[in-house]
Structures are given as structure tokens and as C-alpha cells.
Design a protein around this motif. Sequence first.
Motif: not given
Lengths: 329, 329
Positions: A296, A320, A323, A326
Amino acid sequence: MGEGTRIAHGGDLDAARRLFPAGPEPWVDLSTGINPVPYPCPPLEASAFTRLPSAAELTALRNAAADAYGADPATVAAAPGTQILIETLPRLRARSRVAVLSPTYAEHAAAWTRGGHHVVAVADLSGAEGCDVVVVVNPNNPDGRIVPAGDLLATAHALGRRGGLLVVDEAFADFEPAGSLCAEVGPGLVVLRSFGKTYGLAGLRLGFALAEPALALRIAEALGPWAVAGPALAIGRTALRDRSWREAARAARAADAARLDRMIGRAGGVVVGGTSLFRTADFEDGPGVFRRLGEAGIYVRRFEAMPHRLRFGLPADRGEWCRLSRILR
Amino acid sequence: MGEGTRIAHGGDLDAARRLFPAGPEPWVDLSTGINPVPYPCPPLEASAFTRLPSAAELTALRNAAADAYGADPATVAAAPGTQILIETLPRLRARSRVAVLSPTYAEHAAAWTRGGHHVVAVADLSGAEGCDVVVVVNPNNPDGRIVPAGDLLATAHALGRRGGLLVVDEAFADFEPAGSLCAEVGPGLVVLRSFGKTYGLAGLRLGFALAEPALALRIAEALGPWAVAGPALAIGRTALRDRSWREAARAARAADAARLDRMIGRAGGVVVGGTSLFRTADFEDGPGVFRRLGEAGIYVRRFEAMPHRLRFGLPADRGEWCRLSRILR
């Protein structure tokens, strides 16, 4: 030729890109313990680049560092990064028996070994008996372990009485409540402080050794005149004097660290320690988590000898954090 | 604590201000051999300050340096200034007998002495017989003396055969026609190159050692990872690749040097040597000329042991040339 050493370090996104060629750009680099919200650098005068750094500028930097660390300016030696101090200290001593509290930042043991000393890894201070030099990273990297200041001072005094030396690397101490030993340096005790991690300016290369004045002078002499570059002199001096920025950053990073702990916990990780600039956690499937993050575009620090363990630096901004969130769930 | 060393150096205008409190500001600093017209730095990305320098950036810098110096990248070690290389080399050798071609830049002898070696000053290569290490600054600072490349190579080969080392400091070679030995490094020969003088960026701290790959690696290891700061990596790489700037600067500084010689001559000075970045001259009343210049806010380099001798760096612009010309006549 290699790049100076084969010890694995965080912070090199090219290594991440080689591991995960399909990882999306831009990468989220959580592989270091560097403050992701850097000190807002003042504009630099051209002379910071063009002129040889002056003695007065160096004195101003050392005074600012002494103030920030609560120490005597005569005990402060400035260097282009703490790493070069780690390389320098072993060359200032006759062959010694050196204990490094381990596991820890690997460059200490490597530098003392390169310097021709006999190095042993020990689990705690009691394991260091009979050694001339003891190295403690406090708080420790990567597990955040803290050795109480009283224990360190007792060790330093015992070592100092017989010409030995305790090296306390306080690279991650700026944002931590643990007691610094900067005000206590004297025979048998040297303290290292890192500038780039706290201020998010690792590229600037600036660090300090604090030691009794005679040793501080020997360290400065070993680096030679003009060791610290003009930009580091100018920015370091201003940043170290900026108490309000440091206090605000301390609070913000502590909140970030707590948030990161919650996120790691939701993903099944057990936080084993850290500081306000990084969190270290064990996962049932460490390599799997490392891979999912890498695919990722998120690079964290892994440890060859402990595959279940990962170290997370702090995300820089909302994007950030999202991300990371997730993947860690 | 002092500032690392007590050797006198140029470049510290605070020292000039103490000597001549009535000297008018701004001072004209002619006390160094630094190009007064700096390389026009490209704008730096924030990441040059915030991120740890990467292995790829270091490789790019070493490749650019190898290209500029006509050498093999495997022979190039990068450092935060040449000075720290001068400090490092003596620590990589067992106790040796060291000859320094003198008089010259004083830090060489000081560093080898600090490193525990036996240092002798010699007038020429023939005086260095029986020594394990020979240090030659070529062209020399402050007198510009050039030792022919063939003589140096013969010395290097002889030293290399018996485990010795010739150190050639080519700090001022960039703008000179004399043959560089960068392409010839191998057993027995290490060459130092300075970045800041040629490019007028002494505050950046960047220099190189060129040596056989095994020694280049040892030098890099002694400095540790991230020895060169992010701004130096970025600017150095661009500047070293810019051949047209370097060629134009070479011609412009040679013209400046010739103009300075004429001016010194008109003032009764006898130019004894130099390079395109500084001119060294003897005056009947050296201290008097030094004082007249200082009282006019112009700082040149004097030499304690040779009071008749002064070294002049190049004025930066029309205003500085005019101020110098008013005194030198």
C-alpha cells in the motif's frame, strides 16, 4: 564501494521501492523516528552557504544547545550529526572492553568494533561489570526502554573513578519525560543529543556530544574546524532557542503516538514500547503486516532477528494517517 | 573550550573586527582562497533538509564527483568538507613516520600529530626518504608551489610498494593547469579534493577523498552513514555536473588573479606564487600593508612566521576591487 556500512536503517525509500515495485507513490515513510512535522526553517542568508562558518556562529550554536539541554556551554561539542560522534568516540580511547545494552541502535557496537575494541552485548547494566566503556541508548531504540537516571549516574561515577566511560545516547530524549543526564556530565559520562529527529531536519546533519570540557574539546578537535555546515549553524541556533515550538511539538507528537498505539492495537499489534517519535509493536504475522503496508506504499521498519516486530514512525498529515488506517484495522 | 584548534585560519571576520575595531563595514574579506563568485545554487527542495540523505543521492554525488575529477566512482569517498578527511586519514594507519612538505596548510601536520604519528616538516620530496607517509598540498597553499605529477607518482609507487601512503591535497587544483592525480589513485596514493573553494560554497561543507576502492570504503566507514548533509548532496551533484560554469569561472578567476598581481606590483609587493583563487606576495613592510588594509576594512591573511608575507584572496565585485585599489598603490 558500499555506502559506508551494511547495517540496515530506516529512511531509505529507494529500498522500499525495490521491495515493493508496485507500491503506490508517494510513499508514506514511517521507517524512521524523525519528527514528520519539521521545524519551520527561517530563510537562510546566502552567507550560510558561501562563507566558512565563523567561530562566533559556532559559539552561538553551542550556547543555544547548552540552554536547550540545561547544560554548561563548555561541555558542548557540535558535530555534523550524532552518527559521526558515534564513530569518533571509539577513536579517542585506548583498546577497551565495551558493553552495549542490547538490542539497540546497531551503529554503536559496530563503531566500537571498527575502532579495535572488544564489544559485548549485555541485557542490562549489571551485565556490564568489568567493562571500561558502557553504551546505553536512553530511551532505547527501538523498544523505548528507559534506564533510570540514578542507575546511570551510579554507573558513570563508578566508571569515572577508574578511567572508564558511560556513553548515554539521548537521541530520542527531547520529547520524553525521562531525566536527561546533560547537566550531569563529568569524568566518566558523555551524553549524545540528536537535533534532526526532534526538529524533523535529518538532512541538515547536526548533533551534539556533552562531556567534561577537556573531553568535549578533544571531540571537537577530532572533527576539526568548520565541522558544522553554515545552514546547520543558522537553523540549529534558532530552533534550539525556540522553546514554545518545542513544547507544542512535544504535546502534538505525544498525541500522535497515542493515536498510533490505538491504531496498532486495532490491527492486533501489541505495542512493546517506543517514544513520542516512534512506536514498536509485535504482531502475530509481522512479515504479513510489513508486506500489506508495503504493497500500500507505506514503509515501516522491520528487524531481521525479530520478524514479529515492526517499528512505526509517525504519519505526517491527515492523508498519511488515512492511508495507514486503511491497512491497520 | 576553544573552537577545535588554535591554528590560525582566514575567513573569520570577527577576528578582523577585533584587530581593527574602526575598520569600516562591510568588510572586504580577502583572507581565504574561496571563489568570491559562488555557484548559483538551484532552489533546494524541503526534503534536502527534512529527510535522511539516501544511498541513491550519495551515489549520484559520487558519480558526479568522479566525472568532474576524471576518476572511477569506486575510488570516491564523500565527506562534510576536506578538513574532516584530513582528521580522519591519520586514524586509519598504525603509528607512522610522516613527512609534510612545508610550509603549507597547517592542519595536515597537526592532524597527523594528534593521531599519534611522528611528523617531520620537509622542504621537498627528497627530504621525505625513510618516511611511511608523505603529505603534499599541490598546488601548495600559500605559495602555489607545484610538484610535478611525475615526481608525485614515482613517490606514490615507491611508498605503495612498502605499504606507505602519499597524500596529495588538491584543494586548489580545480582551476589550475597542473596535472591532477585523481585518475591515478591506487595503492600508496590518496588525493583530496575540496568543493567549497572552487564553487564559492565553503559553508556547505563538502569534500572528497579519492583512493583505491578498499581505502575509499574505509574512509567512508570512518565517517559513517549520512556524513554529507542533504543540501550538500543536492547542490554538489548539480554543480559538479556543470562543466560550462566551471570553465567560465576558471577563465574569470584567472583574469582576476592577473589583475590582482598587477595591483600588488604597483604597491611594491613581489608576488611569490599562488593559484587563481589567491595570490601570495612579499612586501618590504608587510605588517604596515596589513594594517593599512585592515584600517580600510580589508582583511588579508598574514603569517606569524613570515611577517613580510601576505596572502590575498580575490575581491568579489567592482566595489571591492575599488576599495582594494585605493590602498594598494
